[in-house]
Design a protein around this motif. Structure first.
Motif, PDB file in Angstrom:
ATOM      1  N   ALA A  62      -6.512   0.094  -0.956  1.00 17.10           N
ATOM      2  CA  ALA A  62      -7.150  -0.952  -0.161  1.00 17.10           C
ATOM      3  C   ALA A  62      -7.499  -2.161  -1.027  1.00 17.10           C
ATOM      4  O   ALA A  62      -7.258  -3.320  -0.644  1.00 17.10           O
ATOM      5  N   ILE A  63      -8.068  -1.917  -2.203  1.00 15.33           N
ATOM      6  CA  ILE A  63      -8.411  -3.006  -3.118  1.00 15.33           C
ATOM      7  C   ILE A  63      -7.148  -3.715  -3.595  1.00 15.33           C
ATOM      8  O   ILE A  63      -7.119  -4.946  -3.729  1.00 15.33           O
ATOM      9  N   THR A  64      -6.096  -2.945  -3.827  1.00 13.07           N
ATOM     10  CA  THR A  64      -4.821  -3.526  -4.243  1.00 13.07           C
ATOM     11  C   THR A  64      -4.274  -4.446  -3.165  1.00 13.07           C
ATOM     12  O   THR A  64      -3.776  -5.542  -3.449  1.00 13.07           O
ATOM     13  N   PHE A  65      -4.351  -4.009  -1.940  1.00 19.75           N
ATOM     14  CA  PHE A  65      -3.896  -4.815  -0.802  1.00 19.75           C
ATOM     15  C   PHE A  65      -4.624  -6.162  -0.781  1.00 19.75           C
ATOM     16  O   PHE A  65      -4.000  -7.223  -0.642  1.00 19.75           O
ATOM     17  N   VAL A  66      -5.940  -6.126  -0.949  1.00 14.47           N
ATOM     18  CA  VAL A  66      -6.730  -7.363  -0.957  1.00 14.47           C
ATOM     19  C   VAL A  66      -6.325  -8.239  -2.142  1.00 14.47           C
ATOM     20  O   VAL A  66      -6.205  -9.474  -2.011  1.00 14.47           O
ATOM     21  N   LEU A 121       0.276  12.157   0.566  1.00 14.07           N
ATOM     22  CA  LEU A 121      -0.480  10.920   0.727  1.00 14.07           C
ATOM     23  C   LEU A 121       0.266   9.693   0.217  1.00 14.07           C
ATOM     24  O   LEU A 121       0.095   8.589   0.764  1.00 14.07           O
ATOM     25  N   MET A 122       1.091   9.847  -0.802  1.00 13.30           N
ATOM     26  CA  MET A 122       1.770   8.681  -1.371  1.00 13.30           C
ATOM     27  C   MET A 122       2.724   8.010  -0.374  1.00 13.30           C
ATOM     28  O   MET A 122       2.637   6.797  -0.171  1.00 13.30           O
ATOM     29  N   PRO A 123       3.639   8.745   0.259  1.00 13.77           N
ATOM     30  CA  PRO A 123       4.524   8.090   1.234  1.00 13.77           C
ATOM     31  C   PRO A 123       3.769   7.466   2.402  1.00 13.77           C
ATOM     32  O   PRO A 123       4.109   6.364   2.853  1.00 13.77           O
ATOM     33  N   VAL A 124       2.731   8.150   2.877  1.00 12.61           N
ATOM     34  CA  VAL A 124       1.955   7.630   4.006  1.00 12.61           C
ATOM     35  C   VAL A 124       1.224   6.354   3.612  1.00 12.61           C
ATOM     36  O   VAL A 124       1.197   5.367   4.360  1.00 12.61           O
ATOM     37  N   ASN A 125       0.610   6.358   2.413  1.00 13.66           N
ATOM     38  CA  ASN A 125      -0.124   5.188   1.937  1.00 13.66           C
ATOM     39  C   ASN A 125       0.791   3.975   1.783  1.00 13.66           C
ATOM     40  O   ASN A 125       0.450   2.863   2.178  1.00 13.66           O
ATOM     41  N   LEU A 126       1.948   4.200   1.175  1.00 13.89           N
ATOM     42  CA  LEU A 126       2.885   3.091   0.963  1.00 13.89           C
ATOM     43  C   LEU A 126       3.348   2.518   2.304  1.00 13.89           C
ATOM     44  O   LEU A 126       3.405   1.294   2.488  1.00 13.89           O
TER      45      LEU A 126
END
Length: 307
Positions: A62-66, A121-126
Motif C-alpha cells: 500500500a505504501i509502495t502504491f502511494v 499472497l504475492m500473485p494476488v497483491n500484484l
C-alpha cells in the motif's frame, strides 16, 4: 531516447531457466536453515508474527502504491516497485538480523511463514495493486496477467524447493547442516552472476535508464526498512525483535521479482531495472543498518554484576 515503458531487456530461455534454478536454490537454502520447530515457535508468538505479515503483505504494498503516485513514475517503474514490495523476504534478512544482534529466532520464523504465505499472497497483491495503478493497469491489461499462472510459477520456485528442504531437515539433518553452508552462498553468487551478465549484455540500456530508478529504489528501500522499524517500535517489541522486524519487512527477494519480470512481462525495461537494482541496493542498505546497530551494541558499556 526510447520510453522506458517500451524497451525490453534481452534474456534468453537458457538464462531464464538458470534464473529459475538459482531462485529455487535460494529458497532451498532458506528451508535448510528452517526447522519445523520454527513454525511451532511462530504459533507461540502469533501476535508478533501477524504484525510482521501484515506489514509485509498489506502495508508495504500500500505504501509502495502511494510512493509511485507521489513520484509520478512511468508504468513499468511503478509496477517494478510494486512487484518487489509483493515479494517475500529471503534468508539475507536472517543474516542481517544476526549481524545486528537481533532476534534471529523471530527472523527465521517470520521468513519461513512469509515465504509460505507469499505463494498465495504475492500473485494476488500484484494483481490488486497493479490493476489499481492509473498507468500500470494498462500494462497488465496488455499482458493479460493471470494470477493463477503466477501462483503456479511462484509455487514451483518457492513451494517445491521449500518442501524438499524441510524434508531433508527432518529426515537427513546432517545433510541439511552441511548443505545450508553451501547452497545459500552459491545461490547468491549465482544470482549476482546472472545480474552482472544481464547488465553487461544490456549495458547501453542500463546506463541510459538507471538514473530513473536510483532515487525511486533508494526511497522505496528506505521506506521498507523504516516501516519494519516503525512497526516494531509502535508495538513496543523488544529491541532485538525490532531489529528482526526491520529486516523482515525491509529485505525483499528481488531475485524472485526479476524472474517474474522475464517470465510474465517479457523483460519490460523499467520493471527489470528496478528489480535488478533493488536486489543490489537492498543488501548494501541492509548491511549499513546492521553495521550501525552492531557498532552501537559494541559501544555500550558492559554492566558488571557483583558476585
Amino acid at each position: 531516447m526510447n520510453d522506458v515503458d517500451s524497451i525490453r531487456i534481452a534474456f534468453d530461455e537458457a538464462s531464464l531457466t538458470t534464473l529459475r534454478i538459482v531462485i529455487a536454490a535460494i529458497l532451498f537454502g532458506v528451508a535448510l536453515d528452517t526447522r519445523l520447530e520454527d513454525f511451532a515457535r511462530a504459533l507461540r508468538r502469533p501476535g508478533t508474527i501477524a504484525i510482521g505479515i501484515a506489514a509485509q503483505f498489506l502495508l508495504l504494498p500500500a505504501i509502495t502504491f502511494v510512493l509511485t503516485l507521489v513520484l509520478d513514475l512511468r508504468a513499468s517503474l511503478a509496477l517494478g516497485l510494486i512487484l518487489v514490495a509483493c515479494c517475500p523476504p529471503g534468508n539475507v534478512s536472517n543474516i542481517l538480523t544476526h549481524r545486528a544482534g537481533g532476534d534471529v529466532a523471530l527472523s527465521v520464523s517470520m521468513t519461513a511463514v512469509g515465504n509460505v504465505l507469499s505463494i498465495f499472497l504475492m500473485p494476488v497483491n500484484l494483481a490488486l495493486w497493479g490493476s489499481l495503478h492509473p498507468t500500470g493497469r494498462e500494462v497488465l491489461r496488455g499482458i493479460a496477467l493471470e494470477p493463477m499462472d503466477m501462483l503456479a510459477e511462484v509455487g514451483l520456485v518457492i513451494g517445491v524447493p521449500f518442501v524438499v528442504g524441510l524434508a531433508i531437515v527432518r529426515w537427513l539433518p546432517r545433510v541439511a547442516e552441511v548443505g545450508k553452508r553451501i547452497v545459500s552462498p552459491l545461490a547468491f553468487l549465482g544470482l549476482t552472476g546472472i545480474i552482472v551478465v544481464g547488465v553487461t549484455n544490456n549495458w547501453d540500456i542500463f546506463v541510459t535508464y538507471i538514473g530513473l530508478v536510483v532515487v525511486a529504489v533508494f526511497l522505496h528501500d528506505a521506506l521498507a526498512l523504516a516501516l519494519g522499524y516503525g512497526i516494531g517500535r509502535a508495538t513496543r517489541l523488544p529491541e532485538d525483535s525490532t531489529k528482526a522486524m526491520t529486516f523482515e519487512v525491509g529485505i525483499r527477494n528481488a531475485g524472485l521479482g526479476l524472474l517474474l519480470v522475464f517470465t510474465y512481462f517479457d523483460g519490460l525495461g523499467g520493471m527489470a531495472l528496478v528489480a535488478a537494482w533493488w536486489g543490489i541496493w537492498d543488501i548494501i542498505a541492509g548491511l549499513a543498518v546492521a553495521t550501525v546497530w552492531r557498532r552501537r551494541s559494541a559501544d555500550r558499556p558492559r554492566v558488571e554484576v557483583a558476585a
